[in-house]
Design an enzyme around this catalytic site. Structure first.
Site, PDB file in Angstrom:
ATOM      1  N   HIS A  48      21.642 127.780  38.837  1.00 51.83           N
ATOM      2  CA  HIS A  48      21.426 129.089  38.232  1.00 51.83           C
ATOM      3  C   HIS A  48      22.749 129.837  38.204  1.00 51.83           C
ATOM      4  O   HIS A  48      23.746 129.391  38.749  1.00 51.83           O
ATOM      5  CB  HIS A  48      20.352 129.888  38.969  1.00 51.83           C
ATOM      6  CG  HIS A  48      20.724 130.288  40.360  1.00 51.83           C
ATOM      7  ND1 HIS A  48      20.841 129.385  41.398  1.00 51.83           N
ATOM      8  CD2 HIS A  48      21.000 131.509  40.897  1.00 51.83           C
ATOM      9  CE1 HIS A  48      21.169 130.020  42.495  1.00 51.83           C
ATOM     10  NE2 HIS A  48      21.281 131.315  42.220  1.00 51.83           N
TER      11      HIS A  48
ATOM     12  N   HIS B   4      24.223 132.648  39.403  1.00 53.42           N
ATOM     13  CA  HIS B   4      24.889 133.514  40.375  1.00 53.42           C
ATOM     14  C   HIS B   4      26.265 132.982  40.778  1.00 53.42           C
ATOM     15  O   HIS B   4      26.467 131.773  40.883  1.00 53.42           O
ATOM     16  CB  HIS B   4      24.005 133.731  41.602  1.00 53.42           C
ATOM     17  CG  HIS B   4      22.861 134.667  41.338  1.00 53.42           C
ATOM     18  ND1 HIS B   4      21.705 134.663  42.076  1.00 53.42           N
ATOM     19  CD2 HIS B   4      22.700 135.661  40.405  1.00 53.42           C
ATOM     20  CE1 HIS B   4      20.877 135.600  41.615  1.00 53.42           C
ATOM     21  NE2 HIS B   4      21.457 136.212  40.615  1.00 53.42           N
TER      22      HIS B   4
ATOM     23  N   ASP C 113      28.034 132.779  43.433  1.00 51.04           N
ATOM     24  CA  ASP C 113      28.270 131.918  44.592  1.00 51.04           C
ATOM     25  C   ASP C 113      27.932 130.460  44.298  1.00 51.04           C
ATOM     26  O   ASP C 113      28.204 129.576  45.115  1.00 51.04           O
ATOM     27  CB  ASP C 113      27.485 132.415  45.815  1.00 51.04           C
ATOM     28  CG  ASP C 113      26.005 132.579  45.564  1.00 51.04           C
ATOM     29  OD1 ASP C 113      25.644 133.234  44.568  1.00 51.04           O
ATOM     30  OD2 ASP C 113      25.194 132.074  46.362  1.00 51.04           O
ATOM     31  N   HIS C 114      27.400 130.193  43.104  1.00 49.34           N
ATOM     32  CA  HIS C 114      27.124 128.832  42.645  1.00 49.34           C
ATOM     33  C   HIS C 114      28.049 128.408  41.507  1.00 49.34           C
ATOM     34  O   HIS C 114      28.313 127.215  41.337  1.00 49.34           O
ATOM     35  CB  HIS C 114      25.670 128.718  42.173  1.00 49.34           C
ATOM     36  CG  HIS C 114      24.684 129.060  43.235  1.00 49.34           C
ATOM     37  ND1 HIS C 114      23.955 128.119  43.924  1.00 49.34           N
ATOM     38  CD2 HIS C 114      24.319 130.259  43.769  1.00 49.34           C
ATOM     39  CE1 HIS C 114      23.193 128.714  44.819  1.00 49.34           C
ATOM     40  NE2 HIS C 114      23.404 130.015  44.749  1.00 49.34           N
TER      41      HIS C 114
END
Length: 263
Positions: A78, A80, A82-83
């Site tokens: 997804h 976000h 932090d990904h």
């Protein structure tokens, strides 16, 4: 010595085909940090990377190091940061194509991920399972013996619903899909420790969501049907650290929308 979670910067084998490299970005929303999953089938010299993590050159270089740069494909659960923050640095280091539901994160590919698609890469068959709710673009990846759930199910605690496009109706449906698909398979989350069986964790999540819904209903009975989000947060989350109330407000907003639509 067998590694245990958390093990920053060290490749930890979890299943025969899945190992994890934990990014050093701990926080209230990321728990111990972001789990970057490194997948490889028996006999393959290539790897699939799932969620390259935050914009952290050291973490990107660790991914390139443990894979020898042989990344056949990078997958995104997804949107976000932090990904996804590490996407471009990993592409620079390895040349990996990147696929995601959101076209903004495609690199070297023009095809967004599709629900029900089967990806053949690095000696693996990976089923794409749409699991919206945490965000609208959330997907999980199903292996023969494990499910990578992104932030849809975490290794500890519960998931915040992003009120910009995550809905509780979608989320509950996604949890039901995961129970049906993942029972008996290992849970490989994007944050927190892995678990040997996805089903009991998912059933706990379902129960927790319905419990929270009942608490919100009770708060509305006391505060009135037009109570705003933070009034409900203060009531329902009175025993929770106030520093977490802002995150809780996103889930409460989704719960209020659900109740005002579905009763």
């Amino acid at each position: 010595m067998t590694l245990t979670h958390p093990a920053y910067g060290q490749l930890r084998q979890v299943t025969p085909t899945a190992a994890v490299l934990l990014a050093d970005n701990p926080g209230q929303m990321t728990l111990d940090g972001t789990n970057t999953w490194i997948l490889r089938g028996a006999g393959s010299s290539d790897f699939v990377v799932v969620d390259p993590g935050p914009e952290d050159h050291a973490h990107s270089e660790d991914i390139a190091r443990v894979t020898g740069g042989n990344v056949a494909l990078t997958l995104i659960t997804h949107r976000h940061h932090d990904h996804t923050g590490g996407i471009d640095r990993l592409v620079e280091l390895t040349g990996s194509p990147v696929r995601a539901t959101d076209p903004a994160f495609l690199r070297g590919s023009s095809e967004p991920l599709a629900d029900g698609e089967v990806i053949e890469a690095a000696g693996l068959s990976i089923d794409v399972l749409a699991t919206p709710g945490h965000t609208g673009d959330s997907v999980s990846f199903v292996l023969e013996d494990a499910v990578l759930t992104g932030d849809t199910i975490l290794g500890s605690g519960t998931t915040v619903l992003d009120s910009t496009d995550g809905t509780l109706a979608d989320y509950l449906a996604s949890l039901d899909r995961l129970v049906a698909t993942g029972a008996g398979r290992a849970l490989l989350p994007a944050h927190g420790p892995d678990h040997p069986d996805l089903e009991p964790i998912t059933r706990y999540y379902i129960g927790h969501r319905h419990e929270r819904l009942e608490q919100v209903r009770a708060a509305l009975r006391e505060l009135g049907p037009d109570a705003d989000t933070m009034e409900v947060v203060r009531k329902v989350y009175a025993d929770v650290d106030e520093r977490l109330w802002l995150a809780a407000s996103s889930s409460v907003r989704a719960q209020l929308e659900y109740l005002r639509t579905n009763g």
